[in-house]
Write an enzyme that holds these catalytic residues in place. Structure first.
Site, PDB file in Angstrom:
ATOM      1  N   GLU A  13       0.108  -0.933   1.031  1.00 38.50           N
ATOM      2  CA  GLU A  13       1.544  -0.937   1.116  1.00 38.50           C
ATOM      3  C   GLU A  13       1.844  -1.801   2.312  1.00 38.50           C
ATOM      4  O   GLU A  13       2.776  -1.802   3.070  1.00 38.50           O
ATOM      5  CB  GLU A  13       2.233   0.200   1.523  1.00 38.50           C
ATOM      6  CG  GLU A  13       2.545   0.941   0.169  1.00 38.50           C
ATOM      7  CD  GLU A  13       3.114   2.331   0.213  1.00 38.50           C
ATOM      8  OE1 GLU A  13       4.132   2.251   0.687  1.00 38.50           O
ATOM      9  OE2 GLU A  13       2.552   3.338  -0.259  1.00 38.50           O
ATOM     10  N   GLY A  14       1.059  -3.257   2.304  1.00 37.56           N
ATOM     11  CA  GLY A  14       1.128  -4.012   3.393  1.00 37.56           C
ATOM     12  C   GLY A  14       0.392  -3.797   4.586  1.00 37.56           C
ATOM     13  O   GLY A  14       0.479  -2.790   5.100  1.00 37.56           O
TER      14      GLY A  14
END
Lengths: 261, 385, 422
Positions: B364-365
């Site tokens: 998620e990044g």
């Protein structure tokens, strides 16, 4: 169909320790829980309700704080809770308890199945379930490990025995006591917890259930405690020390000496 | 520390904690060893109503928010950060629908997810497009009343087990980032298959697989928002879901901290519990302070998000995720150190936490991308003055 | 006059011995600052008090607790009641082992009371089992033979026994605390409104009052209670298998067999419909249990200290090597490591083997209650302070994963099965 579950609030005895100095029970801080076998009864009642539709009423005979046990049951899927509590119930043995619960159930009215846990973890007698059935003049099956089938008027159950299980058809209304093999109790649901917090628990006294004073509490109990004593402690024996190999050798040689193997 | 939770939120915590101890703890080791998806636990979880905590009541959920989701994920993660992931990743896959779906789309997909019986997954990453999400190649070509999807997504959490997938694909490659769109794809759609299950360092019970689209035909009703909105959907989704990852990381760290403190009191060396040695005390103190700071940041972020989901929440979400994941890695490494040899042994639950924590700095990044986001936001804010 | 209990405040020193002695938690100490010397006073919560008298005993020194138990009338005329009865439980047409143990104990009780020992046999075509009961001590065997009694079913059985009891008026009725017995006895006791004490570990009689003294563990086994049924007859009790020793068979014994022919359509106002409220359909045998835990002479048991379910493989290996059955503590069963049928303890099986090897079991009281009468207890545990280690005949402190393999090797070596070089 209408289900009634009888539960009991008990001390969490697995945490009770004996104070070795005074040889007495350390009772401080022992929390109260729903009798473990009753959790299975609650779960089974809720499952049967999910199968057939209807309602689950959970009842308990106990002191005012037993209300917490009823709320816990509500959070796990029961619909209504009734606490039957009265000073006059104090000292009740299993016969008096059976009578009291039966009177309570009479007041509730119509029901199809009463479900109880096999036994309570403090008394361990397993007597109240059959006793309630007898007082209500309904059939009972104890040690039920599975409800194979249920429909209005009849139920097919497995009664667990030491050597396997017996299968019975029981006409309803009836009472069953259940064992741990029957299911895996669910945790409360969030909706259940919210419902439980807001629910109004009915509170009935001896008068509310038209109880005969001679049949409740200490007066209604044919069994009485004569005395209480602490079990003689089994004395310890020998410590076998050393490396695992030496401990094992010493043990086996002792067992041979005593002609055990 | 007291975070002034409401009565209902306290119930959430109590229930999640009970669930974690009674239903997850006994089986966490087994699912990790066997790298098996914990369906039996998910089925039990569905009965608690917690799966739908962030979904509006009209669609079958509990109508609460991201904060409440985080509190549940945190509690579950204290016991196991891998099984809790099936919930957190489902939320990630659900947010596109929650934030951008039409009423019909919400009615179709949300109730199943809220019941806890259906899982969701989000598909953006590709073999050549990780941090550089703009480089995705998966295409969605409009043909009459359908879109045809072609391409491969990789490293997708819940892949193969989820029913509902929200996928980012290029509808117009000429438009660059403005050419991406978000689609809902259901498991079982012809042309939609899954790759092999990846073997991972941690979160082993989670299913991580490829999504393979081979002329996969989906109805045009499955488009979320409008064509070209794909990356906006993705960014808004991450703003909502990154707190969830932060919660997972926080839970892992908090669980590690608790066990490390307990252990240090029981382990006796040189005639005293090791908790008596300043070396250990200082490690524990730092762990505890950082965990608390991560928690405070996450809770503030999540509360702010729920107050106004449409506001600019990117910076705070990124900060919460960045900090919590860094704390999780650091804390679990130190917790293993406090446990010494026992921390290294698979027989004890500590080493698993260290293996599980690492992913929170990546998915998620990555932490590097989070820093980019934070910096961009700072600069934009300064420019706006 | 109702039951009365009170603390005599002038005598109470606030020493708290009574508080500690009360198994029902009915006594608390309250402050009484107005008193110059005795700053605390014991107060009894009448709602919780069971009138067991433990506090009166505890306060022997100061005599500050006064208890007056209500004198109630006897429910029945005791002179009409005589004989000690043992229910000879049968299953699948065979009398259960527990019945022979109860005959042994029943004989002692009957002799003390100078009365007869009778066995009660219910079943279908069951009469051939009666003679053996006489050879094991019964003076008389009541036999009720009817197809409705072929399989144990609570309604016909309870109605039959209640009817027999009302006819013949025994003083004492004891039954095995088996799945059958516990259900059966409970129903009968409630039907005839008498007292029943379950799971007794000891029985005795007071010859002057002819009261049966029923001793059983209470409060999870932490204390023992002796219970009486002072105003009702018969006095009923159930006893677990292997608590008493089996009676010896004496082929010279003589006794009487009394057959009762009851009209089952009339025993209960509900007639045959009543008898058939529950219908036995079939028996399904449990094929998994290999060695019957309750009968085993050697038991190897695993507990929480195993740490993981695979630990039971080692327990099974040792059990197989030594020819024993596998037992388990509640903790390991609750963790799902082994089925409930192996559980030893208060909510599991009671066992009394020659050897009980407890591996990684701390020895909580609930477990000890289930195996405390084992002849030899061997405990293997990392914690030398664990209760099981303290009561064990042989205590081995260490890692069971190291010790048990060596025990297995040593046993095999002692049998000449393996050779190894040190």
């Amino acid at each position: 169909m209408n289900f009634i579950v009888c539960i009991k609030q008990v001390p969490a005895t697995t945490d009770v320790k004996i104070d070795s100095n005074t040889n007495t029970l350390k009772r401080e801080g022992v929390e109260s829980i729903i009798n473990p076998f009753d959790e299975y009864a609650i779960e089974e009642a809720v499952r049967l309700k999910e199968r057939t539709g209807g309602k689950v009423t959970v009842i308990t005979m106990g002191p005012p704080q037993a209300e917490n046990a009823l709320r816990e049951a509500l959070s796990r899927g029961c619909d209504e809770g009734i606490l039957v509590s009265d000073r006059a119930f104090a000292g009740a043995d299993t016969l008096a308890t059976s009578y009291t619960l039966a009177q309570t159930i009479r007041k509730i009215g119509e029901f199809d199945v009463i479900i109880c846990g096999k036994q309570a973890s403090d008394g361990d007698t397993a007597q109240v379930g059959p006793g309630v059935a007898e007082k209500l003049n309904i059939p009972h099956i104890a040690y039920v490990g599975k409800v194979e089938d249920i429909k209005p008027g009849t139920m097919k159950v497995q009664r667990m025995m030491e050597d396997g299980h017996d299968i019975f058809d029981v006409s309803l209304p009836a009472l069953i006591t259940v064992v741990k093999e029957i299911n895996n109790p669910r945790l409360p649901s969030l909706k259940g917890m919210i419902f439980s917090k807001k629910a109004v628990i009915k509170k009935w006294t001896a008068a509310d259930i038209s109880a005969d004073a001679d049949k409740i509490g200490l007066s209604g109990s044919p069994t009485q405690v004569m005395k209480i004593f602490y079990p003689p402690a089994r004395q310890g024996g020998e410590k076998l020390t050393g490396e695992p190999q030496d401990q094992a050798a010493a043990l086996v040689s002792k067992m041979k000496e005593l002609k055990l193997i | 520390m007291d975070y002034f939770l409401s009565e209902e939120q306290k119930m959430l915590v109590e229930l999640a904690k009970k669930f974690a101890h009674e239903k997850i703890k006994p089986v966490r080791e087994e699912f990790d060893e066997k790298e098996e998806f914990p369906w039996s636990v998910i089925e039990e979880f569905a009965k608690t109503d917690l799966a739908g905590v962030y979904i509006p009541a009209e669609y079958g959920g509990m109508g609460m928010g991201v904060f409440d989701l985080c509190v549940v994920v945190e509690e579950l993660s204290k016991i196991d950060g891998s099984i809790s992931l099936s919930l957190a990743a489902t939320a990630l896959g659900t947010f596109p629908i929650l934030l951008f779906g039409t009423d019909d789309q919400k009615k179709k997909y949300l109730p199943g997810i809220a019941s806890g019986k259906k899982l969701a997954a989000f598909g953006i990453t590709e073999p050549n497009a990780g941090s550089d999400a703009g480089a995705i190649q998966t295409s969605a070509k409009k043909e009459g009343d359908s879109y045809i999807l072609n391409g491969t997504k990789c490293f997708i959490t819940n892949a193969g087990e989820a029913e509902v997938y929200t996928v980012i694909a290029m509808t117009d490659k000429t438009k660059g980032p403005r050419g991406a769109s978000c689609f809902i794809v259901e498991k079982g759609t012809p042309g939609f298959t899954f790759g092999k299950k990846e073997k991972k360092m941690g979160i082993r019970s989670s299913s991580t697989r490829e999504l393979i689209f081979n002329n996969c035909k989906i109805p045009k009703e499955n488009l979320l928002a409008k064509e070209g909105m794909g990356f906006i959907v993705a960014m808004k989704t991450f703003d909502a879901s990154r707190p969830g990852v932060a919660a997972q990381a926080l839970g892992i760290a908090a669980g590690a901290l608790d066990d490390a403190v307990d252990y240090s009191r029981k382990r006796v060396q040189f005639g005293q519990p090791i908790s008596g040695f300043q070396a250990i005390q200082h490690i524990l103190a730092d762990m505890a302070t950082e965990v608390e700071a991560a928690r405070a940041l996450l809770y503030a972020t999540a509360r702010q998000y729920d107050k106004d989901p449409s506001a600019r929440n990117t910076k705070s979400s990124a900060m919460a995720k960045l900090y919590a994941s860094e704390v999780a890695m650091k804390t679990t490494v130190n917790a293993v150190q406090v446990l010494g040899g026992y921390g290294y042994m698979r027989e004890y639950p500590m080493e698993k936490r260290m293996r599980d924590a690492k992913i929170t700095q990546i998915y998620e990044g990555t932490s590097q991308i989070q820093r980019n986001e934070i910096a961009f936001a700072l600069i934009k804010e300064s420019a706006r003055k | 006059m109702a039951n009365k209990i009170e603390v005599l405040s002038e005598k109470c020193t606030g020493c708290s011995l009574c508080v500690k002695s009360c198994p029902f938690g009915a006594i608390v100490l309250v402050d009484r600052p107005e008193h110059p010397k005795k700053q605390k006073l014991a107060v009894i919560d009448v709602a919780k008090c069971n009138y067991c008298g433990a506090c009166v005993d505890a306060c022997k020194r100061f005599g500050a607790i006064l208890m007056l138990k209500e004198e109630k009338q006897k429910a029945v005329d005791f002179a009409l009641y005589k004989d000690v009865w043992v229910y000879a439980e049968q299953r699948h047409g065979e009398v259960s082992p527990v019945a022979y143990e109860l005959l042994n104990e029943g004989r002692k009780l009957a002799d003390k009371l100078k009365t007869h020992l009778c066995a009660v046999l219910l079943g279908d075509k069951i009469e051939n089992q009666a003679q053996d009961l006489i050879l094991h001590g019964a003076d008389k065997v009541y036999v009720i033979d009817n197809p409705l009694l072929k399989e144990f079913c609570d309604d016909p059985y309870a109605e039959t026994l209640a009817h027999l009891i009302r006819e013949e008026k025994p003083e004492i009725v004891i039954m095995g605390a088996t799945n059958i017995g516990r259900s059966f006895a409970s129903r009968v006791a409630a039907k005839i409104d008498t007292g029943l004490t379950a799971d007794c570990t000891a029985l005795d009689v007071d010859v002057s009052t002819r009261n049966l003294q029923q001793t059983r563990p209470a409060f999870g086994g932490n204390i023992m209670a002796t219970i009486l049924t002072p105003r009702h007859r018969p006095q009923m009790a159930t006893v677990r298998h292997k608590v008493f020793k089996r009676a010896t068979r004496d082929t010279s014994r003589k006794g009487e067999i009394v057959k009762k022919n009851y009209d089952f359509s009339k025993l209960n106002p509900g007639g045959l419909d009543f008898m058939n409220r529950a219908k036995f359909l079939q028996f399904v045998a449990d094929t998994t249990a290999k060695v019957n835990l309750s009968e085993a002479d050697i038991i190897v048991s695993g507990g929480r200290g195993l740490g993981k379910p695979e630990g039971f493989k080692l327990i099974e290996e040792l059990a197989e090597t030594i020819g024993g059955a596998v037992g388990a503590s509640r903790a390991s069963v609750d963790s799902g490591w082994i089925p409930y049928s192996h559980q030893v303890g208060q909510t599991g099986r009671t066992v009394a083997p020659k050897i009980y090897i407890a591996c990684g079991i701390s020895g909580q009281i609930q477990h000890l209650v289930g195996m405390g009468s084992s002849e030899v207890i061997i405990a293997i545990n990392r914690d030398p302070e664990a209760p099981m280690m303290k009561i064990a005949t042989f205590a081995l402190e260490g890692d069971l994963y190291e010790i048990i393999p060596w025990i297995i090797k040593e046993i095999k070596k002692s049998r000449g099965e393996i050779e190894f070089v040190k």
